[in-house]
Design a protein around this motif. Structure first.
Motif, mmCIF file in Angstrom:
data_model
loop_
_atom_site.group_PDB
_atom_site.id
_atom_site.type_symbol
_atom_site.label_atom_id
_atom_site.label_comp_id
_atom_site.label_asym_id
_atom_site.label_seq_id
_atom_site.Cartn_x
_atom_site.Cartn_y
_atom_site.Cartn_z
ATOM 1 N N CYS A 1 -8.477 4.957 -6.583
ATOM 2 C CA CYS A 1 -7.978 3.999 -5.573
ATOM 3 C C CYS A 1 -7.302 4.725 -4.402
ATOM 4 O O CYS A 1 -7.363 4.264 -3.251
ATOM 5 C CB CYS A 1 -6.985 3.025 -6.206
ATOM 6 S SG CYS A 1 -7.757 1.793 -7.278
ATOM 7 N N PRO B 1 -9.259 9.087 -0.427
ATOM 8 C CA PRO B 1 -9.844 8.622 0.836
ATOM 9 C C PRO B 1 -11.352 8.845 0.920
ATOM 10 O O PRO B 1 -12.036 8.214 1.741
ATOM 11 C CB PRO B 1 -9.117 9.456 1.902
ATOM 12 C CG PRO B 1 -8.638 10.683 1.165
ATOM 13 C CD PRO B 1 -8.370 10.248 -0.238
ATOM 14 N N LYS C 1 -11.937 2.478 -1.994
ATOM 15 C CA LYS C 1 -11.489 1.644 -0.861
ATOM 16 C C LYS C 1 -11.629 0.162 -1.185
ATOM 17 O O LYS C 1 -10.814 -0.662 -0.766
ATOM 18 C CB LYS C 1 -12.285 2.002 0.398
ATOM 19 C CG LYS C 1 -11.897 3.355 0.985
ATOM 20 C CD LYS C 1 -12.760 3.714 2.174
ATOM 21 C CE LYS C 1 -12.361 5.102 2.717
ATOM 22 N NZ LYS C 1 -13.244 5.543 3.808
ATOM 23 N N TYR C 2 -12.702 -0.182 -1.946
ATOM 24 C CA TYR C 2 -12.864 -1.582 -2.348
ATOM 25 C C TYR C 2 -11.888 -1.948 -3.463
ATOM 26 O O TYR C 2 -11.326 -3.040 -3.472
ATOM 27 C CB TYR C 2 -14.308 -1.842 -2.806
ATOM 28 C CG TYR C 2 -15.265 -2.090 -1.661
ATOM 29 C CD1 TYR C 2 -15.322 -3.338 -1.037
ATOM 30 C CD2 TYR C 2 -16.107 -1.094 -1.197
ATOM 31 C CE1 TYR C 2 -16.192 -3.586 0.012
ATOM 32 C CE2 TYR C 2 -16.989 -1.318 -0.148
ATOM 33 C CZ TYR C 2 -17.022 -2.561 0.460
ATOM 34 O OH TYR C 2 -17.879 -2.806 1.501
ATOM 35 N N GLN D 1 -8.704 -1.909 0.566
ATOM 36 C CA GLN D 1 -8.777 -1.456 1.967
ATOM 37 C C GLN D 1 -10.032 -2.040 2.609
ATOM 38 O O GLN D 1 -10.064 -2.352 3.785
ATOM 39 C CB GLN D 1 -8.832 0.078 2.033
ATOM 40 C CG GLN D 1 -7.572 0.771 1.550
ATOM 41 C CD GLN D 1 -7.776 2.286 1.500
ATOM 42 O OE1 GLN D 1 -8.210 2.884 2.477
ATOM 43 N NE2 GLN D 1 -7.458 2.883 0.362
#
Length: 947
Positions: free
Chosen positions: A588, A591, A597-598, A602
């Motif tokens: 999580c 980057p 990101k899901y 984000q």
């Protein structure tokens, strides 16, 4: 700690970019990433394939000849590899005899249980049938008989049968018997016994008559001998009568035989309860439970027509002709006063029965042939259903069989009522349930039944081992979320996800340790409510000391995992790298991880601000009752994005595929098809076509590829024929096809590879030495467009080809639609069999985007998010939105909550699976759905709408 890791070095299989990775052992590890990023290439084609290869290589050469050869995957080295078991989504079986019970081997244990502790019952309603040994009979007589009691030992030889039985009486006299009991009356064989021919009689041999003495050992021996003799004459039956006790009678049987009517069954063996064995299977359907029969609804699709108007489809073009078959049929109709001009639905039941199944008595007929010959006969005349069934069996022509087959349908066997077994097997029961009754219950109900069995102490001892096995195996099916299935369910009807979870339950039952399990999206087809059960099962497998590598996109599974490997960053040539690995929390925060990101929100799939209102038209289905549907009424508002939801087994597929899809094909396309049961369907005229977009491969051979399926290859070949050099050489379009001789390589017939028979090692595919795998001969490859020959074009990705042909509108437009569905990474000439289910479905969708839309099409999709990463789901939604925005209707079966939340209209079925489902829980927009207190979908959807 080396042995606590699987170390992969230099993996290059498919699109993998020479990756190195260390995977912790005895952990639940999830491989995730975009569709086509290389997850399966690493998990199945590299790690599992190498495990399988090493196992096969460890066997003797004699054993290896019976196994398929496995090529070494393109990897430098793999260390710490355990014995590997793959549990994928391939269908369990295509055999109609395979059921959930036989696949899981539960049925084998059930057969043992019924053979050992089952009680046979008389099929004529005379209660349970008991058996006694000779020793038990003697012991019972000792207990029941008092000193000085008179005893008759009788052997029943005729039981309720008509006849004079003269021959039997003469035979008994010759064999030195003195008396018989005829219809309860004692008669001497010396007298002339005359019995009425047409009356039913009972005859017992009086084997011995004696006065019982308790302490007389010689008398005991005499009783023993008399009973032994009597049993030899009466097929295992013996009757003890006490004349001075008001003719009190006790009947004993050494075989399973009814004391009232004589119905008997053989000794109980496990094979008796198998529908795959001759002694257990129903004779009519041979254990299939169904028979192929002519279907009146297919023979007479429109009963509002008369016979002369073509109401009987089979005779439509033969009416009033000189055809002999028609003339016979007309004689039949004339004899029973059937008006050929009357609507078929106005004929009475007897007349309709005659049309279908023929005359009830012989009919005199006179038929004149085309040549003028007169054929006279006095015989029964067949009905149309009889003719079709007979010809289907008799014909030697496959085309004719297909023709007759279109009027026929598999129907439940009338003899066994679909239970597959014969009367004898079905007469054996445990706690009033036959084996067929038991397998018809859901897994959940079966567990309850077994846990509450009422057995005697002796039965418990006999059955304890088998019962433990049954409880264990059925519990595992329950734990993986298959509580709604029945053991009688045909394996051919199982979805990929269900089949995979059945195999998972079997592995859990085996209790192996130190094994590497590789699973392919086990959560497919599971409602969120059932997902917890599945995750618990995976953890149990891990806790036994196994390593689990799960290719998965499900968020709950990732949260429950010990380690996540994210593969990407893109798909196809843009994938094949490890972008991130670690725990759920680490992913999580990473980057570089698109998945992260899901998961960390984000990125997300946005909820629409406004739902579509549709076009105001609708399709209404009334009284749907197929399978477990409870007489439901369903409305489909057209011009909307519709999702059908509900727990696993609640009836979604039955409603969409059996009722709606087949019903519309019958009403709209006038197809000869039998849809799922419903009372009426209105509004079907509001659409002009119905299209089912499945995840089946776009082709079954390596010759099929995205370029040929979307027909863009036709345009590319047209372009190459326009090149000046092609015109000079006289090359036509066929020159650039690898399917026909001319331009293709003759050595490999355009395959690019040659199959070499390696005897016991099987076939090995090697690149063709003549064309070097390029499929075409040298002359064809000399033709180039902008420096690229036809092989170079097939080797391009869709994105590369789009840039290359940007000045050719016809080609560019087709490639643009493939790009729109997110498949820019696949190669134009990629083998169709290597595409995932999700990729194949999106290739199909791209062809519909190309076509000019009327805005009146209904698209059906069954779990379109299967195999898709959440980013791919986002792309799929945008494609489906394009179709809906053009005025079409999209109807999907779905569990993915991100997908459901963007729908305009949701139909939620439930409340449970199997017999507990089949009801509509709630319908409306997602916002209206979450207001429901009863719906399980509402409970989970609420969280997603509030994101």
């Amino acid at each position: 700690m080396m042995n606590k890791k699987i170390i992969v070095k230099g993996a290059r299989e498919h699109n993998l970019k020479n990756i190195d990775i260390e995977i912790p052992k005895e952990k639940l590890v999830v491989f995730t990433g975009l569709s086509g990023s290389g997850k399966s290439s690493l998990a199945f084609n590299t790690i599992y394939a190498e495990g399988e290869r090493r196992y096969i290589e460890s066997l003797s050469s004699f054993s290896r000849q019976f196994l398929k050869s496995v090529e070494k995957p393109d990897v430098d080295e793999i260390e710490g590899l355990s014995p590997a078991i793959s549990i994928d989504q391939k269908s369990t079986s295509h055999n109609p005899r395979s059921t959930v019970g036989t696949t899981t081997e539960i049925h084998d244990h059930l057969r043992l249980l019924f053979a050992n502790i089952g009680t046979p019952f008389c099929i004529n309603g005379h209660g349970p049938i008991k058996t006694s040994s000779l020793k038990e009979i003697i012991e019972t007589i000792k207990k029941e008989t008092q000193d000085e009691d008179q005893i008759f030992i009788l052997a029943p030889v005729v039981r309720d049968k008509k006849g004079t039985h003269k021959d039997l009486l003469i035979k008994l006299k010759k064999e030195n018997f003195l008396r018989v009991q005829v219809n309860g009356e004692l008669r001497s064989l010396e007298e002339d016994i005359e019995l009425e021919q047409n009356k039913r009689h009972n005859i017992d041999i009086v084997v011995d008559r004696l006065i019982y003495k308790i302490n007389d050992e010689d008398l005991q021996s005499r009783i023993y001998s008399a009973i032994e003799v009597g049993l030899g004459y009466s097929n295992g039956l013996i009757r003890i009568q006490y004349p001075k006790r008001n003719n009190e009678t006790k009947l004993f049987s050494t075989k399973y035989s009814c004391s009232e009517c004589g119905f008997s069954i053989p000794n109980l063996e496990a094979n008796l309860f198998s529908f795959n064995k001759k002694n257990g299977a129903c004779e009519t359907c041979s254990g299939l439970g169904v028979n192929l029969e002519a279907d009146p609804a297919l023979i007479i699709p429109d009963s509002s027509l008369s016979i002369r108007e073509g109401g009987i489809l089979y005779y439509k073009n033969l009416v009033d002709s000189t055809n002999i078959e028609w003339q016979k049929f007309k004689v039949l109709c004339d004899y029973y006063l059937i008006d050929l001009n009357s609507q078929i639905n106005k004929l009475n039941e007897k007349q309709l029965n005659v049309i279908l199944y023929g005359s009830e008595e012989p009919i005199e007929s006179k038929i004149t042939t085309v040549s003028g010959n007169v054929l006279r006969s006095f015989d029964y005349i067949e009905g149309i259903a009889n003719v079709i069934e007979r010809r289907y069996v008799e014909t030697k022509s496959e085309d004719n069989r297909k023709y007759y087959g279109k009027y026929m349908m598999s129907k439940v066997c009338k003899t066994c009522d679909g239970k597959r077994l014969n009367d004898i097997a079905l007469s054996v029961k445990i706690n009033n349930l036959s084996i067929a009754d038991f397998v018809e219950m859901t897994i959940e109900d079966e567990l309850t039944f077994l846990l509450n069995l009422n057995l005697t102490e002796q039965q418990e001892k006999i059955a304890s081992l088998v019962l433990n096995q049954l409880l264990s195996r059925i519990s595992f099916l329950n734990e993986v979320g298959l509580n709604y299935l029945t053991l009688s369910r045909s394996a051919t009807t199982l979805s990929g996800g269900e089949a995979q979870r059945i195999r998972l339950a079997k592995q859990l039952g085996s209790k192996l340790s130190g094994v590497l399990y590789v699973l392919d999206e086990p959560s497919i087809g599971l409602h969120q409510r059932d997902n917890d059960k599945l995750i618990s099962t995976l953890k149990k497998l891990r806790d036994l000391g196994n390593t689990l590598i799960v290719v998965e996109h499900d968020e709950d599974t990732m949260k429950a995992s010990d380690w996540i490997v994210d593969i990407g960053p893109g798909a196809g040539i843009d994938g094949g790298n490890i972008t991130a690995q670690g725990t759920y929390e680490e992913i999580c925060k990473n980057p570089n991880s698109l998945t992260g990101k899901y998961l960390s929100k984000q990125l997300s799939i946005p909820t629409p601000k406004k739902r579509r209102g549709g076009n105001g038209l609708k399709i209404e289905i009334k009284g749907a009752t197929e399978n477990n549907l409870k007489n439901i009424d369903v409305t489909l508002p057209l011009g909307k994005f519709i999702s059908v939801t509900g727990v696993s087994g609640s009836g979604k597929s039955t409603l969409v595929e059996e009722v709606i899809y087949k019903g519309l094909r019958k009403e709209l396309n006038k197809e000869l098809i039998r849809p799922g049961k419903y009372k009426s369907m209105k509004g079907w005229e509001n659409i002009d076509k119905i299209i089912y977009v499945s995840q089946d491969p776009i082709g079954k051979t390596p010759r099929s590829n995205p370029a040929t399926y979307t027909s863009v290859f036709d345009d590319i070949r047209d372009l190459y024929t326009e090149i000046p050099e092609s015109k000079i050489r006289g090359y036509k379009k066929g020159r650039f096809s690898f399917n026909v001789p001319g331009g293709r390589c003759d050595a490999c017939s355009g395959d690019g590879v040659v199959r070499v028979d390696m005897q016991f090692l099987g076939y090995v595919e090697v690149i063709c030495e003549i064309c070097d795998g390029k499929r075409y001969n040298e002359e064809t490859l000399q033709i180039k467009y902008r420096g690229k020959n036809i092989w170079n074009v097939l080797n391009m990705t869709v994105q590369e080809a789009y840039d290359f042909f940007e000045n050719i509108p016809k080609i560019r437009e087709k490639l643009e639609t493939i790009l729109a569905v997110g498949l820019g990474y696949i190669k134009l000439g990629q083998n169709a069999t290597t595409l995932s289910g999700g990729e194949a479905q999106r290739v199909k969708l791209s062809t519909f985007l190309l076509k000019k839309q009327t805005g009146k099409t209904l698209f059906l999709l069954d779990e379109p998010t299967t195999g898709l990463h959440i980013d791919d789901v986002k792309r799929l939604i945008s494609v489906l939105n394009i179709l809906v925005d053009q005025g079409n209707t999209v109807l999907t079966i779905e569990h993915n909550l991100d997908f459901i939340k963007v729908s305009d209209y949701v139909i939620d079925l439930g409340p449970e699976g199997g017999s507990g489902g089949g009801q509509i829980m709630v319908t409306g927009t997602p916002e209206q759905i979450i207001e429901s207190k009863e719906s399980f979908t509402a409970k989970y959807l609420k969280e997603y709408l509030n994101d």
